[in-house]
Design a protein around this motif. Structure first.
Motif, PDB file in Angstrom:
ATOM      1  N   LEU A 192       3.160  17.584   6.405  1.00  0.00           N
ATOM      2  CA  LEU A 192       2.947  16.476   5.478  1.00  0.00           C
ATOM      3  C   LEU A 192       4.224  16.291   4.660  1.00  0.00           C
ATOM      4  N   VAL A 193       4.939  15.221   4.945  1.00  0.00           N
ATOM      5  CA  VAL A 193       6.278  15.044   4.402  1.00  0.00           C
ATOM      6  C   VAL A 193       6.260  15.005   2.876  1.00  0.00           C
ATOM      7  N   GLY A 194       5.263  14.367   2.298  1.00  0.00           N
ATOM      8  CA  GLY A 194       5.207  14.265   0.848  1.00  0.00           C
ATOM      9  C   GLY A 194       5.108  15.614   0.157  1.00  0.00           C
ATOM     10  N   ASN A 195       4.424  16.576   0.780  1.00  0.00           N
ATOM     11  CA  ASN A 195       4.292  17.892   0.163  1.00  0.00           C
ATOM     12  C   ASN A 195       5.566  18.711   0.277  1.00  0.00           C
ATOM     13  N   VAL A 196       6.469  18.289   1.184  1.00  0.00           N
ATOM     14  CA  VAL A 196       7.760  18.958   1.300  1.00  0.00           C
ATOM     15  C   VAL A 196       8.767  18.353   0.329  1.00  0.00           C
ATOM     16  N   LEU A 197       8.859  17.027   0.318  1.00  0.00           N
ATOM     17  CA  LEU A 197       9.887  16.360  -0.473  1.00  0.00           C
ATOM     18  C   LEU A 197       9.448  16.064  -1.895  1.00  0.00           C
ATOM     19  N   ARG A 198       8.144  15.849  -2.100  1.00  0.00           N
ATOM     20  CA  ARG A 198       7.613  15.467  -3.414  1.00  0.00           C
ATOM     21  C   ARG A 198       8.402  14.295  -4.006  1.00  0.00           C
ATOM     22  N   ASP A 199       8.606  13.298  -3.157  1.00  0.00           N
ATOM     23  CA  ASP A 199       9.331  12.095  -3.564  1.00  0.00           C
ATOM     24  C   ASP A 199       8.632  10.893  -2.938  1.00  0.00           C
ATOM     25  N   PRO A 200       7.831  10.153  -3.714  1.00  0.00           N
ATOM     26  CA  PRO A 200       7.068   9.030  -3.140  1.00  0.00           C
ATOM     27  C   PRO A 200       7.942   7.863  -2.710  1.00  0.00           C
ATOM     28  N   ASN A 201       9.225   7.874  -3.099  1.00  0.00           N
ATOM     29  CA  ASN A 201      10.108   6.766  -2.758  1.00  0.00           C
ATOM     30  C   ASN A 201      11.091   7.119  -1.644  1.00  0.00           C
ATOM     31  N   PHE A 202      10.885   8.246  -0.983  1.00  0.00           N
ATOM     32  CA  PHE A 202      11.824   8.657   0.059  1.00  0.00           C
ATOM     33  C   PHE A 202      11.777   7.695   1.247  1.00  0.00           C
ATOM     34  N   THR A 203      12.948   7.257   1.671  1.00  0.00           N
ATOM     35  CA  THR A 203      13.119   6.514   2.917  1.00  0.00           C
ATOM     36  C   THR A 203      14.361   7.063   3.588  1.00  0.00           C
ATOM     37  N   GLY A 204      14.260   7.384   4.849  1.00  0.00           N
ATOM     38  CA  GLY A 204      15.418   7.946   5.520  1.00  0.00           C
ATOM     39  C   GLY A 204      15.065   8.473   6.886  1.00  0.00           C
ATOM     40  N   GLY A 205      15.602   9.632   7.217  1.00  0.00           N
ATOM     41  CA  GLY A 205      15.389  10.204   8.537  1.00  0.00           C
ATOM     42  C   GLY A 205      15.221  11.705   8.448  1.00  0.00           C
TER      43      GLY A 205
ATOM     44  N   THR B 114       0.845  -1.183   0.000  1.00  0.00           N
ATOM     45  CA  THR B 114       0.000   0.000   0.000  1.00  0.00           C
ATOM     46  C   THR B 114       0.881   1.234   0.000  1.00  0.00           C
ATOM     47  N   THR B 115       0.272   2.403  -0.062  1.00  0.00           N
ATOM     48  CA  THR B 115       1.000   3.659   0.069  1.00  0.00           C
ATOM     49  C   THR B 115       0.554   4.344   1.347  1.00  0.00           C
ATOM     50  N   TRP B 116       1.372   5.264   1.827  1.00  0.00           N
ATOM     51  CA  TRP B 116       1.164   5.861   3.136  1.00  0.00           C
ATOM     52  C   TRP B 116       1.388   7.360   3.069  1.00  0.00           C
ATOM     53  N   THR B 117       0.550   8.110   3.760  1.00  0.00           N
ATOM     54  CA  THR B 117       0.867   9.504   4.011  1.00  0.00           C
ATOM     55  C   THR B 117       1.706   9.562   5.277  1.00  0.00           C
ATOM     56  N   SER B 118       2.724  10.400   5.260  1.00  0.00           N
ATOM     57  CA  SER B 118       3.665  10.501   6.363  1.00  0.00           C
ATOM     58  C   SER B 118       3.624  11.909   6.929  1.00  0.00           C
ATOM     59  N   VAL B 119       3.422  12.016   8.235  1.00  0.00           N
ATOM     60  CA  VAL B 119       3.207  13.301   8.885  1.00  0.00           C
ATOM     61  C   VAL B 119       4.140  13.421  10.080  1.00  0.00           C
ATOM     62  N   VAL B 120       4.816  14.553  10.191  1.00  0.00           N
ATOM     63  CA  VAL B 120       5.553  14.912  11.400  1.00  0.00           C
ATOM     64  C   VAL B 120       4.657  15.842  12.212  1.00  0.00           C
ATOM     65  N   ALA B 121       4.285  15.400  13.411  1.00  0.00           N
ATOM     66  CA  ALA B 121       3.477  16.228  14.316  1.00  0.00           C
ATOM     67  C   ALA B 121       4.402  16.771  15.402  1.00  0.00           C
ATOM     68  N   TYR B 122       4.424  18.087  15.585  1.00  0.00           N
ATOM     69  CA  TYR B 122       5.364  18.714  16.513  1.00  0.00           C
ATOM     70  C   TYR B 122       4.608  19.589  17.510  1.00  0.00           C
ATOM     71  N   PHE B 123       5.257  19.860  18.648  1.00  0.00           N
ATOM     72  CA  PHE B 123       4.610  20.595  19.728  1.00  0.00           C
ATOM     73  C   PHE B 123       5.658  21.361  20.528  1.00  0.00           C
ATOM     74  N   ASN B 124       5.342  22.608  20.826  1.00  0.00           N
ATOM     75  CA  ASN B 124       6.175  23.438  21.701  1.00  0.00           C
ATOM     76  C   ASN B 124       5.546  23.424  23.094  1.00  0.00           C
ATOM     77  N   PRO B 125       6.131  22.702  24.064  1.00  0.00           N
ATOM     78  CA  PRO B 125       5.515  22.591  25.391  1.00  0.00           C
ATOM     79  C   PRO B 125       5.932  23.686  26.363  1.00  0.00           C
TER      80      PRO B 125
END
Length: 508
Positions: free
Chosen positions: A88-101, A31-42
């Motif tokens: 939304l990581v995909g909208n930043v990188l625009r690379d559906p095959n990105f794997t990394g950190g 399948t394909t996945w949307t990848s999201v970084v959720a961040y918070f300033n506490p």
């Protein structure tokens, strides 16, 4: 006002998806996945404001697996006190095959969660979540995964990130009670880059002392070692894992650990609880130098010790499975929502908890250590950077479990729900001495969610933001993110992630 950058590390083990538009199917789970970084300033706003005060900002640096290229989000993202957001990581990188950190840097400490959601609408997978690492969470020379497997149902995907500014070499050591120890050759890893490999592929490169290879299916534990390239000096690293069901819809992720303790805490240790019979198992790994004698104590919601498991002797590196529905404790644990304390006779241990249900749920979370001390005059704080409550049960909903890990009753525990804009939407008491619901007994657990806390937007019945749990005694918190589905035998899918202890007062 200039401040030193604070950094956290995230691993991204699946390809990302640009929205809208199709992306090639990912081999993991097909399948394909949307990848999201959720961040918070506490962090609160300083009072009074310094004359040179500027709003905090963060940046994200994306690092492709095995590559020397750098993909950076150049624009500073403003993140005001108690504000949270998603990237939304995909909208930043625009690379559906990105794997990394990714490395997140900010002018104040921020905390983050990595979330992946399958794009299937008719037959979705479980959401996948795991927390960020601070640089202080990195292991110096070793990192531990209490459970890895390679079989027809699951093939653990292992992610190793080099957090050094120089090249390192990593070794994977697999341990199985049935088959023994198997070790790979050293693998090079560029500075700040990642190695992503399936357990089945790594096991093909692993040998024991007699130069024999393991057989499949395989289930065991993993120790990842890291060395500076060209010598045996230890290097810093972090490790995470994902497991996506082959031929099914279950998926989950969990963080490895840099070490262990002789006491570990598991807020969700139920046996056949509720109509869907939610039950838990715990994989416990010996991360010490000598044999560890290990046992599990199960506690009721009132704090009563209801059962104690038989002991198990675990050899260094290896693991052992404890089940809350094991026949030795089943008569005492059946039908109850329990918490658990895992004990070792002195050797440090690490653990992975999994919760399963008859209606499809399968989650994973890392066993929790005792939090560090609170700051003088301050409560203990535990942060959950991503909390959501959809108006529809088919959307994502978050459920929190809070466990008192002190030997004293907790008499002041509040769950603070902050909307994405940084506004406190609700303060939910889960323990207090002078009113309901009363104190929280040692080793007992209670729950909270945005609906019960009345944190929902009255117009939309929705909540999106973050949570801080404040308490007068040390607590640990696990967040379960789930949704209702109608896919074959599955009606509930979800995953869990750990709350992050946070104790810092900024000096301006």
């Amino acid at each position: 006002m200039k401040r030193a950058l604070r950094m956290v590390v995230l691993l991204m083990l699946l390809g990302v998806l640009v929205t809208p538009g199709p992306a090639p199917a990912n081999a993991a789970g097909k399948t394909t996945w949307t990848s999201v970084v959720a961040y918070f300033n506490p962090n609160p706003e300083p009072d009074p404001l310094p004359p040179d005060y500027t709003e905090p900002v963060l940046n994200v640096l994306f690092l492709q697996q095995g590559s020397t290229s750098r993909r950076e989000l150049l624009n500073d993202i403003e993140i005001k006190p108690y504000q949270s957001g998603t990237l939304l990581v995909g909208n930043v990188l625009r690379d559906p095959n990105f794997t990394g950190g990714a490395v997140i840097s900010a002018t104040v400490p921020v905390l983050a969660v990595y979330k992946q959601v399958s794009t299937e609408t008719k037959e979705p997978y479980s959401p996948i979540l795991y927390t960020s690492f601070a640089l202080s969470d990195a292991g110096l020379g070793t990192f531990y995964l209490p459970n890895v497997q390679a079989n027809q149902a699951y093939d653990t995907r292992i992610g190793v990130q080099n957090v050094e500014s120089l090249q390192i070499e990593v070794v994977l050591r697999f341990y199985s009670e049935e088959q023994g120890e198997f070790v790979t050759a050293r693998k090079p890893l560029y500075n700040q880059r990642t190695l992503v490999i399936n357990a089945s592929d790594a096991l093909k490169e692993a040998y024991n002392g007699a130069m024999q290879q393991p057989s499949l299916p395989f289930r065991g534990s993993l120790v990842v070692q890291a060395f500076r390239a060209g010598n045996d000096d230890p290097a810093r690293l972090v490790v995470v894992a994902q497991e996506i069901q082959g031929g099914g819809r279950r998926a989950y992720a969990f963080e490895g650990v840099n070490g262990g303790d002789s006491w570990l805490f598991m807020p969700n240790a139920m046996c056949e609880m509720g109509d869907n019979k939610m039950s838990a198992e715990m994989m416990v790994q010996n991360v010490g130098a000598g044999d560890a004698t290990v046992w599990v104590e199960y506690y009721s919601a009132a704090g009563d010790l209801v059962a104690t498991s038989p002991t198990a002797v675990i050899t260094p590196g290896y693991n052992h499975r404890f089940d809350a529905c094991d026949e030795a404790v089943y008569a005492q644990t059946r039908g109850q929502g329990l918490s658990a304390v895992i004990h070792s006779d002195g050797e440090p241990i690490a653990a992975l908890g999994k919760v399963r249900s008859d209606d499809g749920l399968m989650t994973a979370y890392t066993g929790l250590r005792m939090p560090g001390a609170a700051l003088p005059g301050q409560p203990y704080r535990t942060v959950l950077p991503y909390v959501e409550w959809s108006p529809k049960s088919t959307g994502l909903r978050t459920y929190l479990t809070i466990m008192n890990v002190s030997n004293q009753p907790a008499t002041d525990v509040r769950v603070l729900y902050y909307g994405s804009g940084g506004v406190l939407e609700s303060s939910h008491w889960v323990a207090r001495s002078d009113a309901q619901p009363g104190p929280l007994a040692p080793y007992a657990r209670r729950t909270s969610n945005p609906g019960a806390a009345r944190a929902l937007n009255p117009d939309t019945n929705h909540f999106a933001g973050a949570v801080i749990v404040e308490s007068d005694q040390p607590v640990v918190v696990v967040a379960r993110v789930q949704r209702t589905v109608g896919t074959g035998s599955y009606s509930t899918l979800g995953d869990e992630y750990n709350g992050i202890p946070y104790a810092e007062i900024l000096e301006y």
